[in-house]
Motif scaffolding. Structure first.
Motif, PDB file in Angstrom:
ATOM      1  N   UNK A 188       0.842  -1.195   0.000  1.00  0.00           N
ATOM      2  CA  UNK A 188       0.000   0.000   0.000  1.00  0.00           C
ATOM      3  C   UNK A 188       0.871   1.236   0.000  1.00  0.00           C
ATOM      4  N   UNK A 189       0.327   2.348   0.539  1.00  0.00           N
ATOM      5  CA  UNK A 189       1.106   3.578   0.585  1.00  0.00           C
ATOM      6  C   UNK A 189       0.916   4.417  -0.663  1.00  0.00           C
ATOM      7  N   UNK A 190       2.017   4.984  -1.164  1.00  0.00           N
ATOM      8  CA  UNK A 190       1.931   5.787  -2.373  1.00  0.00           C
ATOM      9  C   UNK A 190       3.102   5.467  -3.296  1.00  0.00           C
ATOM     10  N   UNK A 191       2.972   5.884  -4.558  1.00  0.00           N
ATOM     11  CA  UNK A 191       4.010   5.622  -5.550  1.00  0.00           C
ATOM     12  C   UNK A 191       4.928   6.827  -5.653  1.00  0.00           C
ATOM     13  N   UNK A 192       6.195   6.599  -5.417  1.00  0.00           N
ATOM     14  CA  UNK A 192       7.166   7.694  -5.434  1.00  0.00           C
ATOM     15  C   UNK A 192       7.590   8.050  -6.851  1.00  0.00           C
TER      16      UNK A 192
ATOM     17  N   UNK B  18       0.024  11.174 -11.882  1.00  0.00           N
ATOM     18  CA  UNK B  18       0.174  11.574 -13.280  1.00  0.00           C
ATOM     19  C   UNK B  18       1.599  11.370 -13.801  1.00  0.00           C
ATOM     20  N   UNK B  19       2.589  11.321 -12.882  1.00  0.00           N
ATOM     21  CA  UNK B  19       3.965  11.149 -13.354  1.00  0.00           C
ATOM     22  C   UNK B  19       4.174   9.812 -14.061  1.00  0.00           C
TER      23      UNK B  19
ATOM     24  N   UNK C  85     -10.347   7.644  -7.865  1.00  0.00           N
ATOM     25  CA  UNK C  85     -10.258   8.953  -8.491  1.00  0.00           C
ATOM     26  C   UNK C  85     -10.243   8.882 -10.009  1.00  0.00           C
ATOM     27  N   UNK C  86      -9.792   9.963 -10.611  1.00  0.00           N
ATOM     28  CA  UNK C  86      -9.732  10.065 -12.062  1.00  0.00           C
ATOM     29  C   UNK C  86      -8.490   9.362 -12.608  1.00  0.00           C
ATOM     30  N   UNK C  87      -8.695   8.625 -13.672  1.00  0.00           N
ATOM     31  CA  UNK C  87      -7.561   8.007 -14.335  1.00  0.00           C
ATOM     32  C   UNK C  87      -6.767   9.088 -15.072  1.00  0.00           C
TER      33      UNK C  87
ATOM     34  N   UNK D 158      -1.203   8.960 -19.100  1.00  0.00           N
ATOM     35  CA  UNK D 158      -0.774   7.615 -19.506  1.00  0.00           C
ATOM     36  C   UNK D 158      -0.694   7.528 -21.024  1.00  0.00           C
ATOM     37  N   UNK D 159      -1.458   8.362 -21.717  1.00  0.00           N
ATOM     38  CA  UNK D 159      -1.401   8.387 -23.172  1.00  0.00           C
ATOM     39  C   UNK D 159      -0.051   8.817 -23.723  1.00  0.00           C
TER      40      UNK D 159
END
Length: 237
Positions: free
Chosen positions: A118-122, A148-149, A168-170, A174-175
């Motif tokens: 879990x947690x967040x993506x750095x 978004x990164x 949330x919003x995708x 990613x495009x």
């Protein structure tokens, strides 16, 4: 006779240099196999910062330690054998099998949830310039939004964030990952993820597998623009 001596001398010299090159190559590969650190210092530090952002109750990333250890030997990491660049991160949840989690006993389910990251993506992942495969499926990120990164990981071929409880919003960024072949974001059992725009999908020219099951597309405002890029013609036109 002088011509013959010249030919023999020339051949002997060429043979010598060939043997020397082969010997040097053998030394290089022997050094790599002897256990010397293979991964790159900057990428090791980036992975450590990525680890610090994660919640890992089961200590699945116990091998991710040390300032001089070879990160190519860490759990879930695959490197290029010659350059040492990190190419793949494989960190799916319990054995990569999400489905069974819904049919376990309470104790087994509790243990299974403990095994999930879990947690967040750095954003330190951006320092892995040659990363081609990222699999964080079947984990539990408790409704955080996909950052978004991720769209700046331009060399990714496969991105699997499915069934990991993102919300949330995708992010349409990613495009920007134009090399993507496989994109998995869905969840068979539903998700709180939604999408406002579809147009970014048309940028993924190499994509041959797309999983968005369970994502709410009712808010998308550019369906017809997106479909027109795929060669779709409205029956009303």
């Amino acid at each position: 006779m002088s011509v013959l001596r010249f030919s023999i001398s020339y051949l002997s010299s060429s043979h010598f240099w060939l043997l020397l090159v082969l010997a040097l190559l053998h030394l290089c590969f022997s050094d790599q196999k002897s256990g010397d650190v293979l991964c790159m210092d900057g990428e090791r530090r980036a992975l450590m910062r990525f680890k610090h952002g994660l919640i890992d109750e089961a200590d699945r990333l116990a091998s991710w330690v040390g300032e001089t250890s070879d990160c190519c030997r860490w759990a879930g990491i695959v490197c290029d054998n010659i350059t040492g660049h990190v190419h793949q991160i494989h960190l799916p949840g319990p054995d990569g099998h999400c489905d069974g989690m819904y049919f376990l006993s309470k104790e087994e389910e509790k243990e299974g949830l403990k095994q999930m990251l879990g947690g967040h993506l750095s954003p330190s992942l951006l320092e892995l310039k040659q990363l081609k495969y990222l699999d964080l499926s079947c984990n539990n990120f408790k409704q955080i939004q996909i950052p978004s990164f991720i769209g700046s990981l331009r060399n990714l071929r496969r991105l699997n964030l499915s069934r990991s409880n993102f919300g949330g919003m995708n992010p349409p960024q990613i495009g920007n990952i134009s090399e993507l072949r496989v994109l998995s974001l869905g969840d068979l059992y539903g998700t709180t993820m939604s999408m406002m725009k579809m147009q970014w999908l048309s940028s993924l020219r190499w994509l041959h597998h797309l999983d968005m099951r369970g994502i709410d597309l009712s808010k998308a405002i550019d369906w017809f623009v997106f479909l027109s890029t795929l060669g779709y013609t409205s029956p009303c036109s």
